[in-house]
Design a protein around this motif. Structure first.
Motif, PDB file in Angstrom:
ATOM      1  N   ALA A   1       0.827  -1.205   0.000  1.00 19.11           N
ATOM      2  CA  ALA A   1       0.000   0.000   0.000  1.00 19.11           C
ATOM      3  C   ALA A   1       0.862   1.257   0.000  1.00 19.11           C
ATOM      4  O   ALA A   1       0.605   2.206  -0.772  1.00 19.11           O
ATOM      5  N   ALA A   2       1.906   1.274   0.846  1.00 18.75           N
ATOM      6  CA  ALA A   2       2.774   2.448   0.910  1.00 18.75           C
ATOM      7  C   ALA A   2       3.505   2.662  -0.408  1.00 18.75           C
ATOM      8  O   ALA A   2       3.642   3.802  -0.890  1.00 18.75           O
ATOM      9  N   GLU A   3       3.990   1.582  -1.004  1.00 25.72           N
ATOM     10  CA  GLU A   3       4.719   1.691  -2.273  1.00 25.72           C
ATOM     11  C   GLU A   3       3.806   2.181  -3.394  1.00 25.72           C
ATOM     12  O   GLU A   3       4.183   3.046  -4.196  1.00 25.72           O
ATOM     13  N   ILE A   4       2.577   1.658  -3.474  1.00 27.01           N
ATOM     14  CA  ILE A   4       1.649   2.067  -4.527  1.00 27.01           C
ATOM     15  C   ILE A   4       1.312   3.551  -4.387  1.00 27.01           C
ATOM     16  O   ILE A   4       1.366   4.318  -5.367  1.00 27.01           O
ATOM     17  N   ILE A   5       0.984   3.969  -3.173  1.00 26.10           N
ATOM     18  CA  ILE A   5       0.558   5.359  -2.968  1.00 26.10           C
ATOM     19  C   ILE A   5       1.705   6.327  -3.239  1.00 26.10           C
ATOM     20  O   ILE A   5       1.526   7.351  -3.921  1.00 26.10           O
ATOM     21  N   SER A   6       2.902   6.030  -2.728  1.00 24.83           N
ATOM     22  CA  SER A   6       4.035   6.930  -2.957  1.00 24.83           C
ATOM     23  C   SER A   6       4.387   6.995  -4.433  1.00 24.83           C
ATOM     24  O   SER A   6       4.702   8.070  -4.967  1.00 24.83           O
ATOM     25  N   ALA A   7       4.334   5.855  -5.143  1.00 28.21           N
ATOM     26  CA  ALA A   7       4.628   5.852  -6.578  1.00 28.21           C
ATOM     27  C   ALA A   7       3.558   6.620  -7.353  1.00 28.21           C
ATOM     28  O   ALA A   7       3.873   7.310  -8.345  1.00 28.21           O
ATOM     29  N   MET A   8       2.306   6.535  -6.927  1.00 26.69           N
ATOM     30  CA  MET A   8       1.245   7.302  -7.588  1.00 26.69           C
ATOM     31  C   MET A   8       1.461   8.797  -7.395  1.00 26.69           C
ATOM     32  O   MET A   8       1.256   9.599  -8.329  1.00 26.69           O
ATOM     33  N   ILE A   9       1.887   9.188  -6.194  1.00 25.89           N
ATOM     34  CA  ILE A   9       2.152  10.605  -5.931  1.00 25.89           C
ATOM     35  C   ILE A   9       3.305  11.104  -6.811  1.00 25.89           C
ATOM     36  O   ILE A   9       3.214  12.160  -7.460  1.00 25.89           O
ATOM     37  N   LEU A  10       4.398  10.337  -6.847  1.00 21.26           N
ATOM     38  CA  LEU A  10       5.547  10.752  -7.645  1.00 21.26           C
ATOM     39  C   LEU A  10       5.223  10.736  -9.133  1.00 21.26           C
ATOM     40  O   LEU A  10       5.670  11.604  -9.893  1.00 21.26           O
ATOM     41  N   GLY A  11       4.449   9.724  -9.580  1.00 23.53           N
ATOM     42  CA  GLY A  11       4.054   9.682 -10.986  1.00 23.53           C
ATOM     43  C   GLY A  11       3.203  10.867 -11.375  1.00 23.53           C
ATOM     44  O   GLY A  11       3.383  11.468 -12.451  1.00 23.53           O
ATOM     45  N   GLY A  12       2.249  11.242 -10.506  1.00 20.00           N
ATOM     46  CA  GLY A  12       1.414  12.406 -10.786  1.00 20.00           C
ATOM     47  C   GLY A  12       2.216  13.693 -10.815  1.00 20.00           C
ATOM     48  O   GLY A  12       2.004  14.561 -11.688  1.00 20.00           O
TER      49      GLY A  12
ATOM     50  N   ASP B   1      -2.075  12.986 -20.917  1.00 19.62           N
ATOM     51  CA  ASP B   1      -2.855  11.997 -20.169  1.00 19.62           C
ATOM     52  C   ASP B   1      -1.969  11.370 -19.096  1.00 19.62           C
ATOM     53  O   ASP B   1      -1.231  10.419 -19.362  1.00 19.62           O
ATOM     54  N   PRO B   2      -2.005  11.904 -17.866  1.00 21.23           N
ATOM     55  CA  PRO B   2      -1.115  11.391 -16.814  1.00 21.23           C
ATOM     56  C   PRO B   2      -1.611  10.117 -16.143  1.00 21.23           C
ATOM     57  O   PRO B   2      -0.941   9.593 -15.252  1.00 21.23           O
ATOM     58  N   SER B   3      -2.803   9.622 -16.533  1.00 27.16           N
ATOM     59  CA  SER B   3      -3.389   8.487 -15.820  1.00 27.16           C
ATOM     60  C   SER B   3      -2.496   7.253 -15.876  1.00 27.16           C
ATOM     61  O   SER B   3      -2.455   6.457 -14.927  1.00 27.16           O
ATOM     62  N   GLY B   4      -1.768   7.067 -16.987  1.00 28.00           N
ATOM     63  CA  GLY B   4      -0.892   5.906 -17.091  1.00 28.00           C
ATOM     64  C   GLY B   4       0.193   5.917 -16.035  1.00 28.00           C
ATOM     65  O   GLY B   4       0.483   4.892 -15.410  1.00 28.00           O
ATOM     66  N   PHE B   5       0.814   7.088 -15.814  1.00 27.30           N
ATOM     67  CA  PHE B   5       1.879   7.193 -14.820  1.00 27.30           C
ATOM     68  C   PHE B   5       1.325   7.078 -13.399  1.00 27.30           C
ATOM     69  O   PHE B   5       2.004   6.571 -12.507  1.00 27.30           O
ATOM     70  N   ILE B   6       0.108   7.534 -13.186  1.00 29.62           N
ATOM     71  CA  ILE B   6      -0.476   7.473 -11.843  1.00 29.62           C
ATOM     72  C   ILE B   6      -0.932   6.052 -11.512  1.00 29.62           C
ATOM     73  O   ILE B   6      -0.718   5.556 -10.396  1.00 29.62           O
ATOM     74  N   LEU B   7      -1.554   5.374 -12.462  1.00 31.27           N
ATOM     75  CA  LEU B   7      -2.155   4.065 -12.199  1.00 31.27           C
ATOM     76  C   LEU B   7      -1.213   2.898 -12.501  1.00 31.27           C
ATOM     77  O   LEU B   7      -1.586   1.741 -12.285  1.00 31.27           O
ATOM     78  N   PHE B   8      -0.011   3.192 -12.983  1.00 28.21           N
ATOM     79  CA  PHE B   8       0.945   2.134 -13.297  1.00 28.21           C
ATOM     80  C   PHE B   8       1.213   1.188 -12.121  1.00 28.21           C
ATOM     81  O   PHE B   8       1.260  -0.039 -12.309  1.00 28.21           O
ATOM     82  N   PRO B   9       1.378   1.685 -10.872  1.00 25.14           N
ATOM     83  CA  PRO B   9       1.621   0.758  -9.746  1.00 25.14           C
ATOM     84  C   PRO B   9       0.493  -0.252  -9.541  1.00 25.14           C
ATOM     85  O   PRO B   9       0.746  -1.412  -9.190  1.00 25.14           O
ATOM     86  N   LEU B  10      -0.752   0.167  -9.759  1.00 26.65           N
ATOM     87  CA  LEU B  10      -1.875  -0.759  -9.587  1.00 26.65           C
ATOM     88  C   LEU B  10      -1.832  -1.869 -10.625  1.00 26.65           C
ATOM     89  O   LEU B  10      -2.125  -3.036 -10.324  1.00 26.65           O
ATOM     90  N   VAL B  11      -1.451  -1.527 -11.846  1.00 27.43           N
ATOM     91  CA  VAL B  11      -1.372  -2.536 -12.905  1.00 27.43           C
ATOM     92  C   VAL B  11      -0.254  -3.528 -12.617  1.00 27.43           C
ATOM     93  O   VAL B  11      -0.409  -4.744 -12.815  1.00 27.43           O
TER      94      VAL B  11
ATOM     95  N   GLY C   1      14.241  10.798 -12.351  1.00 24.58           N
ATOM     96  CA  GLY C   1      15.042   9.984 -11.440  1.00 24.58           C
ATOM     97  C   GLY C   1      14.252   9.363 -10.311  1.00 24.58           C
ATOM     98  O   GLY C   1      14.327   8.148 -10.064  1.00 24.58           O
ATOM     99  N   LEU C   2      13.460  10.184  -9.616  1.00 27.50           N
ATOM    100  CA  LEU C   2      12.696   9.655  -8.481  1.00 27.50           C
ATOM    101  C   LEU C   2      11.666   8.635  -8.936  1.00 27.50           C
ATOM    102  O   LEU C   2      11.454   7.610  -8.277  1.00 27.50           O
ATOM    103  N   PHE C   3      11.014   8.915 -10.069  1.00 20.55           N
ATOM    104  CA  PHE C   3      10.024   7.946 -10.551  1.00 20.55           C
ATOM    105  C   PHE C   3      10.712   6.650 -10.979  1.00 20.55           C
ATOM    106  O   PHE C   3      10.139   5.567 -10.845  1.00 20.55           O
ATOM    107  N   GLY C   4      11.946   6.749 -11.483  1.00 20.78           N
ATOM    108  CA  GLY C   4      12.697   5.536 -11.810  1.00 20.78           C
ATOM    109  C   GLY C   4      12.936   4.687 -10.569  1.00 20.78           C
ATOM    110  O   GLY C   4      12.827   3.454 -10.613  1.00 20.78           O
ATOM    111  N   THR C   5      13.244   5.349  -9.446  1.00 24.21           N
ATOM    112  CA  THR C   5      13.406   4.610  -8.188  1.00 24.21           C
ATOM    113  C   THR C   5      12.085   3.988  -7.750  1.00 24.21           C
ATOM    114  O   THR C   5      12.050   2.869  -7.224  1.00 24.21           O
ATOM    115  N   ALA C   6      10.984   4.721  -7.985  1.00 21.94           N
ATOM    116  CA  ALA C   6       9.670   4.175  -7.656  1.00 21.94           C
ATOM    117  C   ALA C   6       9.374   2.934  -8.483  1.00 21.94           C
ATOM    118  O   ALA C   6       8.842   1.938  -7.973  1.00 21.94           O
TER     119      ALA C   6
END
Length: 817
Positions: A338-349, A359-369, A527-532
């Motif tokens: 849960a923590a990883e998905i939420i933090s990655a969604m924040i950084l992706g957004g 269309d930023p939805s792909g970067f935001i919802l990528f962790p769920l997929v 860079g940060l999103f790459g770490t995510a």
């Protein structure tokens, strides 16, 4: 080793000659109130309600994004797979009556209340933690409302008055998200407990036929719990995201942007952290206090075997394995995901917003997929572990670890393919056509990191390798040398994981930074999103890793049932092999959990800095530890880790002393116990550890929750009067950084040392260095006793602590400004 013919013929061997002294059991199991209510509803009405519920969920998903519909569909299919696994496991036979008697003991079956009206332990732990959580949440909400008015410095009140309505809504949203996160985590843990107590006896029964069948039953039982845990984490966030999207009218004129929506989900991670912390603390105190008390008096003083029915603490020990390992570890990984998905969604957004992606939805919802595919590939890995093909043919015992590793290899290969497809599907953008490939490589870095972590932990905790054998050899010269060798092994074991984490973070950051995505000024920002994405890669096989972890306590309890029901020695040998492998898989999962916690905490820290910058409307990219107040915050964060660990270990020690005294008292006052002439009072030991675990978990839990809030608020006031408006946020950032670093190292030390001590004892029990009852074995038992609170209480609780500190700072960030 071949399974002998006596076992095939149903002979009970020499242990059958010992009289069994189990109490009379009631045959009608107790059904919890919630199940009685559901069973009382008409089937057609229940079906219509479920249909309406799923219809509403799919409607909100369709109104949000087709990606959400895909995620929810995969989660529902995975739940159907878990239902199939449940039916498959429960269809297995429970063995002879003496086995069934053990599992019907009211204290062992957590759904059956004891004759003394002792409540279901896990529910009690959960309720206690959530009641405390609701109290803290109330205080947090009150602080937020008051803080936005009277507590804020005067020069910010005009701005805050404009934002008060939005933040009032945000407070309610955070409360709702908190409750949903806590509920989903609690359900996942409860289901894990429900399954494990029913799978234990079926594994014991399968061990009478073949080791491979017992392995398959234990793996599938662990697998269905793991699928539920991951599925609940993913679908909870997906439904919450879709609900907020529809309710708030996101992306409509004058409303919130979709890139800001993930910030509203942090309460979900906070709720999951709450349940995880109290489940891990309470469960760890319970199981290890019972284990230490049972071992010190039973093995060392009385010289009776492990899980012997004559030991008054044996039932408490068996219950603790389910509470401390199944439920608590499930809550731990639920919270990690849960923590990883939420933090990655924040950084992706945030990245999509700065890059002006249409269309930023792909970067935001990528962790769920990614985690939806985790459910698919892990299910394939679970089903790849099969039993013997020819019934009635007694095959030699294969190495269970080798079989589990083969399933893990299948899962990893499929995860690599699924990850590549996911990145191409969701992360492709015309602004940087090759960015998706860089992010796919980031995911590969995470997957390799997970595999290396599993290998490193296995090397330091499996008695087939040199470190554990060296530790066992040190036991031959006494208790002190065993302790010295175990501590040194644990300290040394921190080196390789830290190097691996360091390489993974830098590699993923560099790959993300060079992906081609830039902001308005032309600066690379991936860079940060790459770490995510690397963190997502590491957790892309989380369901299978959790399966291997759940395998451990199920195999351990199966061995206890075999011992208590006095099955043949050949059956106990099979469960001993599975138990030893289970110790390694549990240690492996802890190593995996701390590695993922390190990466997830880095993401949460970055998300915290982004949130502070958004609320303060000024850049917040660096924390200068040369500033005295900031350095003090770092010291306080490091101190927090050591004090928390000390309180967790001392809680086990105090409770274990009570158990030791009680077990000694029963052996003295009831001398007929050793000759099977008197029955031990199992319920007394269970009552001791149950009440103590609830009492002892409050102090370290309160320390973890209150410390960052108090520190941030005090330094915020100090910053106001000294002219440093962001001082509170900076001090909390320093506290968070230092606590994360100290917590990672401490958890690695505690987990590995404890696992190595345990398996050094197991190695001697195989017949090495004099075998059971020898002086070396007694020294190894002492080491195992010291390692128990290390690896099952303080160490795993630190995984949750470092992530919960980051989640708390995310939720409370406005209060520090």
């Amino acid at each position: 080793m071949m399974i002998d013919d006596d076992m095939e013929a149903g002979s009970l061997g020499p242990y059958h000659d010992r009289p069994r002294t189990f109490p009379n059991m009631r045959t009608k199991p107790y059904t919890p109130l919630i199940f009685r209510i559901l069973l009382g509803i008409n089937v057609r009405v229940l079906f219509i309600l479920l249909l309406l519920g799923f219809g509403a969920i799919f409607y909100m998903g369709a109104s949000t994004s087709p990606i959400i519909v895909f995620v929810i569909s995969i989660c529902i299919l995975s739940f159907l797979v878990s239902i199939y696994l449940t039916k498959w496991v429960l269809a297995k036979d429970e063995g002879p009556p003496e086995m069934v008697q053990v599992t019907l003991f009211p204290m062992l079956n957590f759904l059956c209340p004891a004759p003394t009206n002792t409540l279901d332990l896990y529910s009690l732990l959960l309720n206690s933690g959530l009641h405390f959580g609701y109290w803290v949440l109330f205080v947090m909400s009150l602080t937020s409302y008051l803080g936005y008015g009277s507590f804020l410095p005067p020069f910010t009140c005009s701005y805050m008055s404009c934002m008060f309505c939005f933040r009032s809504t945000s407070a309610y949203i955070t409360v709702a998200a908190f409750l949903l996160g806590a509920l989903c985590s609690g359900i996942a843990g409860y289901v894990g407990m429900w399954v494990s107590v029913r799978a234990n006896v079926r594994v014991s029964s399968a061990a009478r036929r073949s080791a491979r069948e017992a392995l398959q039953v234990a793996t599938r039982a662990g697998g269905l719990s793991a699928i539920i845990v991951v599925g609940m984490a993913v679908i909870g966030i997906a439904v919450l995201y879709a609900t907020f999207y529809v309710w708030l009218g996101v992306d409509s004129p004058g409303s919130m942007k979709v890139t800001d929506l993930p910030l509203l989900l942090v309460g979900y991670g906070f709720g999951a952290s709450f349940v995880a912390l109290f489940a891990q603390l309470g469960g760890g105190i319970y199981t290890k206090a019972a284990d230490v008390g049972a071992d010190l008096v039973g093995k060392v003083e009385q010289g009776i075997p492990e899980d012997d029915p004559r030991n008054p603490a044996v039932i408490a020990d068996l219950v603790g394995d389910n509470v401390g390992d199944c439920a608590a570890r499930g809550a731990d990984l639920f919270e990690s995901i849960a923590a990883e998905i939420i933090s990655a969604m924040i950084l992706g957004g945030t990245m999509a917003q700065r890059c002006k992606i249409e269309d930023p939805s792909g970067f935001i919802l990528f962790p769920l997929v990614v985690h939806s595919f985790d459910l698919v590939v892990s299910s394939v890995g679970i089903f790849s572990i099969r039993g013997t093909r020819e019934s009635g043919v007694m095959a030699p015992i294969e190495d269970p670890m080798t079989i589990l590793q083969k399933g893990y290899s299948v899962t990893i290969v499929l995860a690599v393919v699924a990850f590549a497809l996911s990145t191409r599907w969701l992360l492709y953008t015309e602004q940087a056509p090759s960015a998706w490939f860089n992010f796919a490589l980031c995911g590969l870095v995470g997957i390799i990191t997970a595999y290396v972590f599993v290998w490193i932990t296995k090397y330091y905790t499996d008695y087939k390798h040199e470190p554990v054998r060296t530790l066992a050899l040190s036991s031959s010269t006494g208790h002190g040398t065993n302790i010295i060798a175990g501590v040194s092994l644990g300290l040394e074991s921190t080196a390789l994981p830290v190097l691996v984490i360091s390489v993974a973070i830098i590699s993923a950051y560099w790959l993300g930074q060079t992906c081609g995505l830039v902001d308005e000024t032309g600066n690379p920002i991936g860079g940060l999103f790459g770490t995510a994405v690397a963190t997502m890669g590491m957790l892309s096989t989380a369901a299978y890793i959790l399966t291997m972890d759940m395998f451990g306590p199920i195999a351990d309890n199966a061995g206890g049932i075999v011992e208590m029901s006095q099955q043949p020695e050949s059956v106990r040998e099979i469960t001993d092999v599975l138990d030893a492998v289970g110790n390694t898989t549990k240690a492996t999962t802890k190593g995996f959990a701390i590695g993922s916690a390190a990466l997830a905490s880095f993401l949460l820290f970055s998300a915290y800095m982004d949130e502070v910058a958004a609320f303060a409307h000024q850049p917040f990219k660096q924390v200068d530890i040369a500033v005295p107040e900031v350095f003090v915050g770092g010291l306080l964060g490091s101190m927090l880790i050591f004090v928390f660990s000390a309180w967790a270990c001392s809680a086990v020690g105090r409770t274990a002393q009570e158990v030791v005294n009680e077990v000694r008292r029963q052996f003295i006052e009831r001398p007929g116990i050793m000759d099977y002439k008197e029955k031990p009072d199992y319920g007394r030991c269970v009552a001791i550890v149950a009440s103590a675990s609830l009492r002892e978990m409050i102090k370290p839990g309160a320390l973890a929750i209150i410390s960052p809030i108090v520190v941030g608020f005090l330094f915020r006031i100090l910053g106001y009067y000294t002219g440093h408006p962001l001082l509170g946020a900076k001090v909390v950032a320093s506290l968070l950084m230092f606590a994360t670093v100290a917590g990672i190292l401490m958890a690695l030390f505690l987990n590995t040392a404890g696992g190595a001590w345990d398996n050094a004892k197991k190695y001697i029990e195989t017949g090495a260095l004099g075998g059971k009852g020898s002086d070396a074995h007694k020294a190894a038992v002492t080491g195992d006793t010291v390692g128990d609170p290390f690896k099952d209480t303080a160490g795993p609780s630190l995984h949750v602590l470092i992530k919960m500190l980051a989640t708390i700072t995310l939720v409370m960030a406005p209060v520090f400004l």
